[in-house]
Design a protein around this motif. Structure first.
Motif, PDB file in Angstrom:
ATOM      1  N   ILE A   2      -7.296  27.945  -8.986  1.00 23.64           N
ATOM      2  CA  ILE A   2      -8.442  27.582  -9.809  1.00 23.64           C
ATOM      3  C   ILE A   2      -9.692  27.626  -8.943  1.00 23.64           C
ATOM      4  O   ILE A   2      -9.717  27.078  -7.845  1.00 23.64           O
ATOM      5  N   ALA A   4     -13.383  26.303  -8.891  1.00 21.07           N
ATOM      6  CA  ALA A   4     -14.215  25.287  -9.534  1.00 21.07           C
ATOM      7  C   ALA A   4     -15.643  25.805  -9.619  1.00 21.07           C
ATOM      8  O   ALA A   4     -16.336  25.915  -8.616  1.00 21.07           O
ATOM      9  N   TYR A  29      -7.725  31.138 -12.491  1.00 21.62           N
ATOM     10  CA  TYR A  29      -8.446  30.391 -13.521  1.00 21.62           C
ATOM     11  C   TYR A  29      -9.769  29.931 -12.939  1.00 21.62           C
ATOM     12  O   TYR A  29      -9.916  29.797 -11.721  1.00 21.62           O
ATOM     13  N   PHE A  31     -12.746  26.768 -13.510  1.00 23.57           N
ATOM     14  CA  PHE A  31     -13.051  25.497 -14.166  1.00 23.57           C
ATOM     15  C   PHE A  31     -14.555  25.373 -14.270  1.00 23.57           C
ATOM     16  O   PHE A  31     -15.274  25.494 -13.277  1.00 23.57           O
ATOM     17  N   LEU A  47     -11.246  27.023 -17.739  1.00 25.87           N
ATOM     18  CA  LEU A  47     -10.756  25.712 -18.155  1.00 25.87           C
ATOM     19  C   LEU A  47     -11.965  24.821 -18.375  1.00 25.87           C
ATOM     20  O   LEU A  47     -12.856  24.748 -17.537  1.00 25.87           O
ATOM     21  N   LEU A  50     -10.792  18.467 -17.354  1.00 26.99           N
ATOM     22  CA  LEU A  50      -9.892  18.113 -16.265  1.00 26.99           C
ATOM     23  C   LEU A  50      -8.438  18.004 -16.704  1.00 26.99           C
ATOM     24  O   LEU A  50      -7.528  18.209 -15.907  1.00 26.99           O
ATOM     25  N   SER A  52      -6.953  20.107 -18.696  1.00 29.72           N
ATOM     26  CA  SER A  52      -6.464  21.474 -18.548  1.00 29.72           C
ATOM     27  C   SER A  52      -6.224  21.831 -17.085  1.00 29.72           C
ATOM     28  O   SER A  52      -5.248  22.495 -16.748  1.00 29.72           O
ATOM     29  N   VAL A  53      -7.115  21.376 -16.206  1.00 26.64           N
ATOM     30  CA  VAL A  53      -6.952  21.622 -14.775  1.00 26.64           C
ATOM     31  C   VAL A  53      -5.659  20.977 -14.274  1.00 26.64           C
ATOM     32  O   VAL A  53      -4.869  21.604 -13.565  1.00 26.64           O
ATOM     33  N   ARG A  54      -5.410  19.744 -14.668  1.00 18.25           N
ATOM     34  CA  ARG A  54      -4.191  19.048 -14.233  1.00 18.25           C
ATOM     35  C   ARG A  54      -2.933  19.755 -14.733  1.00 18.25           C
ATOM     36  O   ARG A  54      -1.935  19.843 -14.026  1.00 18.25           O
ATOM     37  N   ASN A  62      -1.549  23.171  -6.737  1.00 17.85           N
ATOM     38  CA  ASN A  62      -2.942  22.716  -6.737  1.00 17.85           C
ATOM     39  C   ASN A  62      -3.852  23.518  -5.816  1.00 17.85           C
ATOM     40  O   ASN A  62      -4.768  22.981  -5.213  1.00 17.85           O
ATOM     41  N   PHE A  64      -6.939  25.582  -5.038  1.00 16.49           N
ATOM     42  CA  PHE A  64      -8.236  25.797  -5.666  1.00 16.49           C
ATOM     43  C   PHE A  64      -9.269  26.110  -4.599  1.00 16.49           C
ATOM     44  O   PHE A  64      -9.056  25.850  -3.415  1.00 16.49           O
ATOM     45  N   LEU A  82     -12.584  16.717  -8.091  1.00 10.97           N
ATOM     46  CA  LEU A  82     -12.137  18.006  -7.541  1.00 10.97           C
ATOM     47  C   LEU A  82     -12.501  18.142  -6.091  1.00 10.97           C
ATOM     48  O   LEU A  82     -13.416  17.634  -5.605  1.00 10.97           O
TER      49      LEU A  82
END
Length: 82
Positions: A2, A4, A29, A31, A47, A50, A52-54, A62, A64, A82
């Motif tokens: 992910i 951010a 992905y 966020f 996303l 949060l 959806s992130v989890r 995890n 990112f 994050l």
């Protein structure tokens, strides 16, 4: 993985991720909970919350990267956990 943030710096970051072949190892992905953002960033899902992130973290791990350049944006992401 992910990223951010889904803005200018994310565009550069996406190029790096694809160039390094991370795309083949795991899905990518982004966020960004900014309401004005689209649902996709160069074809990759954004996303919006949060929760959806989890869910993604629980599914693929995890990993990112921080795709926010300004200190203010980084502080906002930090305050969100994050």
């Amino acid at each position: 993985m992910i990223a951010a943030g889904a803005s200018r710096h994310s565009n550069d970051l996406l190029g790096f991720i694809v160039d390094q072949a991370f795309k083949d190892k795991q899905p990518i992905y982004f966020f960004d909970d900014t309401p004005s953002q689209d649902s996709k960033f160069f074809g990759y899902a954004i996303l919006k919350d949060l929760v959806s992130v989890r869910k993604i973290f629980n599914k693929i791990g995890n990993d990112f990267v921080l795709a926010a350049v300004s200190p203010k944006s980084r502080l906002v992401l930090y305050n969100k956990g994050l």
